[in-house]
Design a protein around this motif. Structure first.
Motif, PDB file in Angstrom:
ATOM      1  N   GLU A 173       0.824  -1.194   0.000  1.00 27.06           N
ATOM      2  CA  GLU A 173       0.000   0.000   0.000  1.00 27.06           C
ATOM      3  C   GLU A 173       0.864   1.252   0.000  1.00 27.06           C
ATOM      4  O   GLU A 173       1.954   1.274   0.569  1.00 27.06           O
ATOM      5  CB  GLU A 173      -0.910  -0.006   1.233  1.00 27.06           C
ATOM      6  CG  GLU A 173      -1.957  -1.104   1.230  1.00 27.06           C
ATOM      7  CD  GLU A 173      -1.423  -2.477   1.602  1.00 27.06           C
ATOM      8  OE1 GLU A 173      -2.182  -3.455   1.512  1.00 27.06           O
ATOM      9  OE2 GLU A 173      -0.228  -2.580   1.972  1.00 27.06           O
ATOM     10  N   ALA A 174       0.360   2.314  -0.607  1.00 19.76           N
ATOM     11  CA  ALA A 174       1.126   3.556  -0.700  1.00 19.76           C
ATOM     12  C   ALA A 174       1.473   4.117   0.670  1.00 19.76           C
ATOM     13  O   ALA A 174       2.495   4.788   0.833  1.00 19.76           O
ATOM     14  CB  ALA A 174       0.342   4.582  -1.520  1.00 19.76           C
ATOM     15  N   ASP A 175       0.620   3.858   1.662  1.00 16.04           N
ATOM     16  CA  ASP A 175       0.859   4.372   3.007  1.00 16.04           C
ATOM     17  C   ASP A 175       1.437   3.313   3.949  1.00 16.04           C
ATOM     18  O   ASP A 175       1.377   3.466   5.170  1.00 16.04           O
ATOM     19  CB  ASP A 175      -0.428   4.941   3.595  1.00 16.04           C
ATOM     20  CG  ASP A 175      -1.534   3.890   3.749  1.00 16.04           C
ATOM     21  OD1 ASP A 175      -1.355   2.753   3.257  1.00 16.04           O
ATOM     22  OD2 ASP A 175      -2.578   4.202   4.375  1.00 16.04           O
ATOM     23  N   ALA A 176       1.999   2.244   3.393  1.00 18.79           N
ATOM     24  CA  ALA A 176       2.460   1.123   4.217  1.00 18.79           C
ATOM     25  C   ALA A 176       3.510   1.531   5.241  1.00 18.79           C
ATOM     26  O   ALA A 176       3.593   0.949   6.323  1.00 18.79           O
ATOM     27  CB  ALA A 176       3.008   0.006   3.328  1.00 18.79           C
ATOM     28  N   ALA A 177       4.331   2.524   4.922  1.00 20.59           N
ATOM     29  CA  ALA A 177       5.403   2.931   5.829  1.00 20.59           C
ATOM     30  C   ALA A 177       5.041   4.127   6.689  1.00 20.59           C
ATOM     31  O   ALA A 177       5.783   4.466   7.615  1.00 20.59           O
ATOM     32  CB  ALA A 177       6.669   3.241   5.037  1.00 20.59           C
ATOM     33  N   LEU A 178       3.924   4.781   6.410  1.00 11.29           N
ATOM     34  CA  LEU A 178       3.556   5.967   7.170  1.00 11.29           C
ATOM     35  C   LEU A 178       3.260   5.602   8.621  1.00 11.29           C
ATOM     36  O   LEU A 178       2.629   4.583   8.906  1.00 11.29           O
ATOM     37  CB  LEU A 178       2.344   6.645   6.551  1.00 11.29           C
ATOM     38  CG  LEU A 178       2.569   7.308   5.190  1.00 11.29           C
ATOM     39  CD1 LEU A 178       1.279   7.944   4.687  1.00 11.29           C
ATOM     40  CD2 LEU A 178       3.677   8.356   5.275  1.00 11.29           C
ATOM     41  N   GLY A 179       3.719   6.438   9.531  1.00 10.15           N
ATOM     42  CA  GLY A 179       3.542   6.170  10.946  1.00 10.15           C
ATOM     43  C   GLY A 179       4.631   5.332  11.555  1.00 10.15           C
ATOM     44  O   GLY A 179       4.616   5.064  12.762  1.00 10.15           O
ATOM     45  N   ALA A 180       5.606   4.922  10.742  1.00  7.77           N
ATOM     46  CA  ALA A 180       6.697   4.094  11.258  1.00  7.77           C
ATOM     47  C   ALA A 180       7.674   4.924  12.081  1.00  7.77           C
ATOM     48  O   ALA A 180       7.993   6.058  11.730  1.00  7.77           O
ATOM     49  CB  ALA A 180       7.440   3.435  10.108  1.00  7.77           C
ATOM     50  N   ASP A 181       8.139   4.328  13.172  1.00  6.67           N
ATOM     51  CA  ASP A 181       9.245   4.908  13.932  1.00  6.67           C
ATOM     52  C   ASP A 181      10.581   4.410  13.396  1.00  6.67           C
ATOM     53  O   ASP A 181      11.603   5.084  13.536  1.00  6.67           O
ATOM     54  CB  ASP A 181       9.111   4.544  15.412  1.00  6.67           C
ATOM     55  CG  ASP A 181       7.846   5.114  16.024  1.00  6.67           C
ATOM     56  OD1 ASP A 181       7.788   6.347  16.175  1.00  6.67           O
ATOM     57  OD2 ASP A 181       6.919   4.337  16.321  1.00  6.67           O
TER      58      ASP A 181
END
Length: 211
Positions: free
Chosen positions: A29-37
């Motif tokens: 998904e395009a947002d798969a990495a969003l929100g990752a620390d």
């Protein structure tokens, strides 16, 4: 620990309010990495490494960092100095509160005429999760949950089954499955489940499990 399966080879792990993302590539998904620390990347192939997704995640969270091998680090480290770390086989580090060991050196053989690239796997929190990337690396360590590359141009089901037998995890969750049609999934489920010697599980993209 919460495990969320994203599309193809991408996995999100959450613990103590922090998130570790592995292989948010172009098939995810395009947002798969969003929100990752923290983000871990196993190798440079586009279904595992997508520069746009990584840039978006690091720009969204100025404290986020990436750990990966040299071939990937060279492509993105200039834009985020001090936030991209190069690792290789035998290295250990802590990312977003997760203890990580690096295992493996080379991608599986696709064809003898195709040069092999580097690939590393990540053993998380002392073996609670192992993500091998595109290789059937045996970490030589007890593994509770194996992220199992179930279908790829470089593998056949007998190798997948033997890999589960050799690693001996408590359970194996399918990854690297974007090329596997729903029609074929019951065949893989039945054969790996019957012959692998470990509990064989599958999560739909976005579905989670507690480990």
């Amino acid at each position: 620990m919460k495990l969320t399966k994203m599309s193809h080879a991408c996995v999100r792990l959450e613990k103590d309010g922090r998130t570790l993302v592995l292989d948010p590539g172009g098939f995810s998904e395009a947002d798969a990495a969003l929100g990752a620390d923290a983000i871990l990347v196993t190798h440079e192939h586009p279904d595992h490494f997508d520069e746009e997704r990584l840039r978006a995640a690091l720009e969204a969270n100025p404290a986020a960092e990436i750990w990966t091998l040299k071939s990937v680090a060279e492509k993105i480290s200039g834009a985020f100095p001090g936030r991209v770390h190069t690792v290789g086989h035998g290295d250990t580090f802590t990312a977003a509160g997760f203890d990580v060991q690096v295992h493996g050196e080379l991608h599986a053989v696709i064809h003898p005429d195709i040069p092999r690239i580097t690939n590393v796997g990540y053993l998380v929190d002392g073996g609670r999760v192992f993500h091998p990337g595109d290789a059937l690396t045996v970490p030589g360590h007890t593994v509770e949950t194996l992220m199992l590359p179930v279908m790829a141009p470089w593998s056949k089901i007998s190798e997948v089954i033997d890999y589960v037998r050799e690693v001996k995890p408590q359970r194996a969750y399918d990854i690297h499955d974007a090329l596997l049609t729903d029609l074929a999934r019951p065949i893989y489920d039945n054969q790996i489940g019957a012959l692998g010697g470990a509990e064989h599980l599958r999560l739909a993209p976005g579905e989670s499990a507690s480990l």
